[in-house]
Design an enzyme around this catalytic site. Sequence first.
Site, PDB file in Angstrom:
ATOM      1  N   ARG A 128       3.880  -0.587  12.499  1.00  0.00           N
ATOM      2  CA  ARG A 128       3.718   0.867  12.497  1.00  0.00           C
ATOM      3  C   ARG A 128       2.294   1.206  12.933  1.00  0.00           C
ATOM      4  O   ARG A 128       1.325   0.833  12.284  1.00  0.00           O
ATOM      5  CB  ARG A 128       3.995   1.420  11.091  1.00  0.00           C
ATOM      6  CG  ARG A 128       3.797   2.910  10.945  1.00  0.00           C
ATOM      7  CD  ARG A 128       4.187   3.370   9.538  1.00  0.00           C
ATOM      8  NE  ARG A 128       3.884   4.780   9.357  1.00  0.00           N
ATOM      9  CZ  ARG A 128       2.860   5.256   8.675  1.00  0.00           C
ATOM     10  NH1 ARG A 128       2.008   4.424   8.059  1.00  0.00           N
ATOM     11  NH2 ARG A 128       2.654   6.556   8.565  1.00  0.00           N
ATOM     12  N   HIS A 130      -1.721  10.857  13.008  1.00  0.00           N
ATOM     13  CA  HIS A 130      -2.342  10.319  11.802  1.00  0.00           C
ATOM     14  C   HIS A 130      -3.759  10.894  11.711  1.00  0.00           C
ATOM     15  O   HIS A 130      -4.743  10.160  11.801  1.00  0.00           O
ATOM     16  CB  HIS A 130      -2.349   8.792  11.842  1.00  0.00           C
ATOM     17  CG  HIS A 130      -2.587   8.148  10.512  1.00  0.00           C
ATOM     18  ND1 HIS A 130      -1.795   7.133  10.022  1.00  0.00           N
ATOM     19  CD2 HIS A 130      -3.517   8.372   9.551  1.00  0.00           C
ATOM     20  CE1 HIS A 130      -2.240   6.739   8.845  1.00  0.00           C
ATOM     21  NE2 HIS A 130      -3.292   7.488   8.531  1.00  0.00           N
ATOM     22  N   GLU A 160       1.392  11.833   6.340  1.00  0.00           N
ATOM     23  CA  GLU A 160       0.706  12.472   5.219  1.00  0.00           C
ATOM     24  C   GLU A 160       0.147  13.867   5.544  1.00  0.00           C
ATOM     25  O   GLU A 160      -1.054  14.091   5.508  1.00  0.00           O
ATOM     26  CB  GLU A 160      -0.419  11.575   4.701  1.00  0.00           C
ATOM     27  CG  GLU A 160       0.058  10.238   4.201  1.00  0.00           C
ATOM     28  CD  GLU A 160      -1.019   9.397   3.543  1.00  0.00           C
ATOM     29  OE1 GLU A 160      -0.669   8.392   2.897  1.00  0.00           O
ATOM     30  OE2 GLU A 160      -2.214   9.750   3.649  1.00  0.00           O
ATOM     31  N   ASN A 217       4.478   6.885   1.415  1.00  0.00           N
ATOM     32  CA  ASN A 217       3.218   6.174   1.209  1.00  0.00           C
ATOM     33  C   ASN A 217       2.851   6.268  -0.268  1.00  0.00           C
ATOM     34  O   ASN A 217       2.771   7.374  -0.819  1.00  0.00           O
ATOM     35  CB  ASN A 217       2.097   6.779   2.049  1.00  0.00           C
ATOM     36  CG  ASN A 217       2.316   6.577   3.541  1.00  0.00           C
ATOM     37  OD1 ASN A 217       3.262   5.922   3.960  1.00  0.00           O
ATOM     38  ND2 ASN A 217       1.440   7.142   4.347  1.00  0.00           N
ATOM     39  N   TYR A 236       0.217   4.556  -3.422  1.00  0.00           N
ATOM     40  CA  TYR A 236      -0.873   3.681  -3.857  1.00  0.00           C
ATOM     41  C   TYR A 236      -1.033   3.672  -5.375  1.00  0.00           C
ATOM     42  O   TYR A 236      -1.254   2.624  -5.964  1.00  0.00           O
ATOM     43  CB  TYR A 236      -2.189   4.107  -3.186  1.00  0.00           C
ATOM     44  CG  TYR A 236      -2.176   3.878  -1.704  1.00  0.00           C
ATOM     45  CD1 TYR A 236      -2.529   2.648  -1.171  1.00  0.00           C
ATOM     46  CD2 TYR A 236      -1.775   4.878  -0.826  1.00  0.00           C
ATOM     47  CE1 TYR A 236      -2.504   2.411   0.191  1.00  0.00           C
ATOM     48  CE2 TYR A 236      -1.742   4.652   0.549  1.00  0.00           C
ATOM     49  CZ  TYR A 236      -2.104   3.424   1.053  1.00  0.00           C
ATOM     50  OH  TYR A 236      -2.057   3.195   2.404  1.00  0.00           O
ATOM     51  N   GLU A 257       3.547   2.904   3.693  1.00  0.00           N
ATOM     52  CA  GLU A 257       2.213   2.404   3.346  1.00  0.00           C
ATOM     53  C   GLU A 257       2.203   2.014   1.876  1.00  0.00           C
ATOM     54  O   GLU A 257       2.685   2.758   1.026  1.00  0.00           O
ATOM     55  CB  GLU A 257       1.105   3.450   3.554  1.00  0.00           C
ATOM     56  CG  GLU A 257       0.743   3.735   4.989  1.00  0.00           C
ATOM     57  CD  GLU A 257      -0.416   4.709   5.107  1.00  0.00           C
ATOM     58  OE1 GLU A 257      -1.239   4.791   4.157  1.00  0.00           O
ATOM     59  OE2 GLU A 257      -0.503   5.393   6.142  1.00  0.00           O
TER      60      GLU A 257
END
Length: 455
Positions: free
Chosen positions: A76, A120, A165, A294, A296, A360
């Site tokens: 990606r 992005h 995002e 995504n 985290y 991600e």
Amino acid sequence: MNALFPDGFRWGAATAAYQIEGAAAEDGRTPSIWDTFSRTPGKVRNGDTGDIAADHYHRMREDVALMKELGLTDYRFSLSWSRVQPTGRGPAVQKGLDFYRGLADELLDAGIRPVATLYHWDLPQELEDAGGWPERATAERFAEYAGLAAEALGDRVTTWTTLNEPWCSAFLGYGSGVHAPGRTDDAAALRAAHHLNLAHGLAARALREVVPASAEVSLTLNLHAIRALSDAPEDRDAARRIDAVGNRIFLDPVFHGRLPADLVEDTAHITDWSFVRGGDLEVISAPIDSLGINYYSPSVVGAGVSESPSPWPGAPERVRFLPAPGPRTAMDWPVDADGLYELLVRLRDELPEVPLLITENGAAYDDYADPEGEVHDPERVAYLDAHLAAAHRAIADGVDVRGYFLWSLLDNFEWAYGYGKRFGMVHVDFASQRRTPKDSARWYAEVIRRGGLAR
């Protein structure tokens, strides 16, 4: 016993153009908002810029060879709008398109599926000078750019992501100002969020007019796994507010063709939402083929007051963020794989027909090459193992997760943190540009070879 993933599961890694490419002024590329922002004193640690980054523009074949060695099935990457269409309008620059054609060809020759992200965060500076994402015209320009990219790469790329995002683009870029273009205007941030949604819808339409019907059109969101501090009504309301401006501001228009009514009420003192025009929500909510997630770390919120300027319009006077328990990464982000599981299960329940990709997931640690030239990163291996285990558990519980993209392939320019934070599974010595696979890269290669986790 192994925790195996389904046949055909997509094992990938992800990068972003400004973070790795370098060659900032070569072959017709002009400045993006991140070129400008990184040159603004005090905005990026140590005054770092993406001028050279990981020099991927010149080392692309070496990097694809690394991907092949690791066994990736998918890669990606994002296109630099400023490299393809330098002013954000008009014809494309063929040298810019040639780079991405060459990348796609190199990937296909290596047996790796190219997964292209159109945006992005690197808006051409000329479009920001004309008003940026708070202006409707930017969404219209984005659709034109999407069409150019599709014409050039539609015979090579079968998975397309419109935006990465958009929450960060809108609320870190125009709300708190910690990302490019560095503006602090709540009303502008909310306008930007809507026009990013509109840009997604218009770009998806432009892609479908060009690419084969079999191509996959997607969107990637950094959805927030939100936990209320307690069951107290004021803490639950804090979580609701953050969910509205962090998640449902994108999920509701894209998948349900509506604005969240509570968000409109929460932000009525900031805007009347008159920038949402008739027909916009119909464009935004056209069906897509998958949703990228995504993730985290989770967020813990309660009643209180946040710092200003804030990326949470309508919430800072009522919401405070609290530290989550547990170990932390070099970003000071909590490590909690249960948050990924919770998010995936929520999406199973709310969007049961939408296939998911984890586009991600990863962690920054203070990696370094030892005297033997090796990079040992056991904390990252543990992080990745826990999060892949969470994804496996979600699949076992009926969530349609079809792929996992580790962030990131390479150490890179980490936005406002400059080169001080390393997310890569491949170490980059930025002075020599030498690539060294870390222990996590070898671990991930074995996971791919096995088709799952050793248990």
